[in-house]
Design a protein around this motif. Structure first.
Motif, PDB file in Angstrom:
ATOM      1  N   ILE A 100       6.727 -35.878   0.170  1.00  0.00           N
ATOM      2  CA  ILE A 100       6.507 -36.621   1.416  1.00  0.00           C
ATOM      3  C   ILE A 100       7.601 -37.663   1.605  1.00  0.00           C
ATOM      4  CG2 ILE A 100       5.001 -38.325   2.540  1.00  0.00           C
ATOM      5  CD1 ILE A 100       2.623 -36.741   1.294  1.00  0.00           C
ATOM      6  N   MET A 101       7.883 -38.397   0.545  1.00  0.00           N
ATOM      7  CA  MET A 101       8.878 -39.467   0.653  1.00  0.00           C
ATOM      8  C   MET A 101      10.281 -38.910   0.874  1.00  0.00           C
ATOM      9  SD  MET A 101       7.356 -42.094  -2.193  1.00  0.00           S
ATOM     10  CE  MET A 101       8.615 -43.321  -1.955  1.00  0.00           C
ATOM     11  N   PRO A 144      10.128 -37.761   8.141  1.00  0.00           N
ATOM     12  CA  PRO A 144      11.063 -38.401   9.065  1.00  0.00           C
ATOM     13  C   PRO A 144      10.780 -39.888   9.278  1.00  0.00           C
ATOM     14  CG  PRO A 144       9.490 -37.083  10.279  1.00  0.00           C
ATOM     15  CD  PRO A 144       9.219 -36.847   8.813  1.00  0.00           C
ATOM     16  N   GLN A 145       9.548 -40.326   8.993  1.00  0.00           N
ATOM     17  CA  GLN A 145       9.188 -41.720   9.187  1.00  0.00           C
ATOM     18  C   GLN A 145       9.602 -42.559   7.989  1.00  0.00           C
ATOM     19  OE1 GLN A 145       6.966 -39.217   9.449  1.00  0.00           O
ATOM     20  NE2 GLN A 145       5.986 -39.313  11.433  1.00  0.00           N
ATOM     21  N   PRO A 146      10.375 -43.603   8.225  1.00  0.00           N
ATOM     22  CA  PRO A 146      10.799 -44.448   7.103  1.00  0.00           C
ATOM     23  C   PRO A 146       9.686 -45.308   6.522  1.00  0.00           C
ATOM     24  CG  PRO A 146      11.567 -45.343   9.173  1.00  0.00           C
ATOM     25  CD  PRO A 146      10.934 -44.014   9.483  1.00  0.00           C
ATOM     26  N   ALA A 169       1.433 -36.541  -7.630  1.00  0.00           N
ATOM     27  CA  ALA A 169       2.727 -37.218  -7.752  1.00  0.00           C
ATOM     28  C   ALA A 169       3.835 -36.382  -7.114  1.00  0.00           C
ATOM     29  CB  ALA A 169       3.045 -37.501  -9.216  1.00  0.00           C
ATOM     30  N   LEU A 170       3.783 -35.074  -7.316  1.00  0.00           N
ATOM     31  CA  LEU A 170       4.774 -34.190  -6.704  1.00  0.00           C
ATOM     32  C   LEU A 170       4.670 -34.234  -5.181  1.00  0.00           C
ATOM     33  CD1 LEU A 170       6.952 -32.016  -6.841  1.00  0.00           C
ATOM     34  CD2 LEU A 170       5.115 -30.329  -7.021  1.00  0.00           C
TER      35      LEU A 170
END
Length: 64
Positions: free
Chosen positions: A48-49, A53-55, A42-43
């Motif tokens: 990552i989110m 850089p990728q939406p 989860a961390l």
């Protein structure tokens, strides 16, 4: 055949993501581990989110 444990899913995800940070399979395994209660997974997803850089990463993480 037994179901994979959250730790196993997390370890597999880490191995795949170490080789290819954009691995869809790795991200999917990471999401599955987090959904099963693995705190480190989860961390990692939250990092990552936050940092990617990728939406489209949130979309990838919700793909089943």
């Amino acid at each position: 055949m037994s179901a994979a444990t959250p730790e196993t899913l997390y370890q597999q995800a880490c191995a795949l993501l170490a080789k290819s940070p954009d691995s869809i399979r790795g991200l999917t395994l990471l999401r599955q581990a987090a959904e099963q209660g693995h705190a480190d997974a989860a961390l990692e997803i939250s990092l990552i989110m936050t940092e990617a850089p990728q939406p489209d990463y949130p979309g990838i993480l919700h793909t089943r």
